[in-house]
Design a protein around this motif. Structure first.
Motif, short mmCIF file in Angstrom:
data_model
loop_
_atom_site.label_atom_id
_atom_site.label_comp_id
_atom_site.label_asym_id
_atom_site.label_seq_id
_atom_site.Cartn_x
_atom_site.Cartn_y
_atom_site.Cartn_z
N GLN A 1 0.82 -1.21 0.00
CA GLN A 1 0.00 0.00 0.00
C GLN A 1 0.86 1.26 0.00
O GLN A 1 1.92 1.30 0.61
CB GLN A 1 -0.90 0.03 1.25
N ASN B 1 -4.25 6.76 -2.71
CA ASN B 1 -3.99 5.39 -2.27
C ASN B 1 -3.84 4.49 -3.49
O ASN B 1 -4.73 4.42 -4.34
CB ASN B 1 -5.15 4.90 -1.39
N MET C 1 -2.51 0.38 -4.52
CA MET C 1 -2.28 -0.92 -3.91
C MET C 1 -1.86 -1.94 -4.95
O MET C 1 -2.37 -1.93 -6.08
CB MET C 1 -3.55 -1.42 -3.22
#
Length: 343
Positions: free
Chosen positions: A210, A249, A251
């Motif tokens: 992440q 964000n 991932m």
């Protein structure tokens, strides 16, 4: 100074307010990572790059509608004149965090975030390997050797003298920086996949990587343009909400079935806390100037604008950020479970 462009309407996401799979692109109800996530029931989190924002310039640019520009153009021509084209305007707000946080506080908070995410994934019914145990595995040592230098370089940006300087990047204990969406070649080639084969054989677990950024406030800007043949008038409304948010964000997942992909998974929109925290939000140019002097060793910017100071206790900052991250982790865990079903 980092600029973040916001839309007029801010979407406030609370736990349960949307289906988990709607919050993420790349996994969940559908996505390119579901193929490698399918039937995977155990995970660990060797990378968790957390950027804590300490001041932010929020800017919004608004452009006159095509219909308005067309009408104004026709009106100008009917009078033998010309219209200068679609008008645009902008507004900005600079927010500065004043919470007494030190680098050690951000580091402790990052460690807590890592544990919160592990706990929520376990509560959702999946197994988690703790990084303190993974860190002892022989197969993990080669990965540590490969990426420790990269992690140190990234972490070095979080020097105590940088507190207040844009984004403080911190890594939880036992985690590394392996790669993000800016990496030229994810994974590092054949040697990396050889390392992965060994650790997959020893753990049979998938990696969760992440990269996220935490902002300390939510800013709403609303700009209206009244444009015509004689010029334009612009009005702007501003609202600062004491709500934390995840503004960025990405991932990646690496399981025994595959990964990482050339494009990372991501949040589909900003994740805003459903709860407000206690803070004093005010404008004080003299105070802002003193904070900038603390933040900048050289090239201290002049305060020729109207920055807003978000002042709160260290305890309130930590509690609010933990609350935000718990909400996020619950939604992430829900989406991860859906992804493991391979839909």
């Amino acid at each position: 100074m980092k600029k973040i462009i916001l839309s007029v309407a801010m979407l406030s996401l609370s736990a349960g307010s949307l289906f988990a799979q709607e919050l993420f692109d790349g996994f969940g109800a559908k996505g390119f990572y579901n193929k490698s996530l399918k039937n995977q029931d155990s995970f660990y989190i060797p990378q968790m790059q957390i950027g804590f924002e300490t001041y932010v310039e929020t800017k919004q640019v608004e452009k006159e509608s095509k219909l308005s520009a067309f009408a104004n153009n026709m009106a100008a021509h009917s009078k033998g004149g010309q219209y200068g084209g679609r008008q645009s305007s902008s507004a900005r707000v600079t927010t500065i965090l004043n919470a007494g946080m030190e680098l050690s506080d951000f580091q402790a908070l990052a460690n807590d975030f890592h544990q919160i995410l592990e706990n929520e994934i376990e509560k959702a019914g999946l197994s988690i390997l703790k990084m303190e145990d993974v860190d002892k595995l022989d197969s993990y040592q080669k990965i540590k050797e490969k990426y420790s230098d990269k992690t140190d370089k990234k972490q070095s940006k979080a020097d105590p003298s940088d507190i207040g300087f844009g984004t403080i990047k911190v890594y939880p204990k036992h985690t590394l920086f392996m790669f993000d969406e800016k990496s030229v070649m994810k994974g590092g080639g054949p040697a990396f996949y050889g390392m992965l084969k060994k650790i997959h054989a020893e753990t049979n677990a998938g990696m969760i990587l992440q990269n996220l950024t935490i902002d300390f406030s939510t800013v709403e800007l609303d700009i209206e343009i009244d444009a015509g043949t004689r010029g334009k008038t612009t009005t702007a409304a501003m609202k600062i909400l004491p709500k934390m948010r995840i503004t960025y964000n990405t991932m990646d997942f690496i399981t025994p079935k595959g990964g990482p992909n050339s494009a990372p998974a991501s949040l589909s929109s900003e994740f805003v806390s459903s709860k407000e925290y206690t803070a004093n939000i005010y404008s004080d140019k003299e105070k802002a100037a003193s904070l900038f002097k603390k933040f900048f060793a050289i090239n201290v910017p002049s305060v020729d604008f109207d920055p807003r100071i978000i002042e709160m206790s260290k305890e309130d900052y930590i509690a609010a950020s933990k609350d935000l991250f718990t909400q996020y982790s619950r939604e992430f865990a829900k989406a991860l479970v859906v992804g493991t079903k391979g839909k």
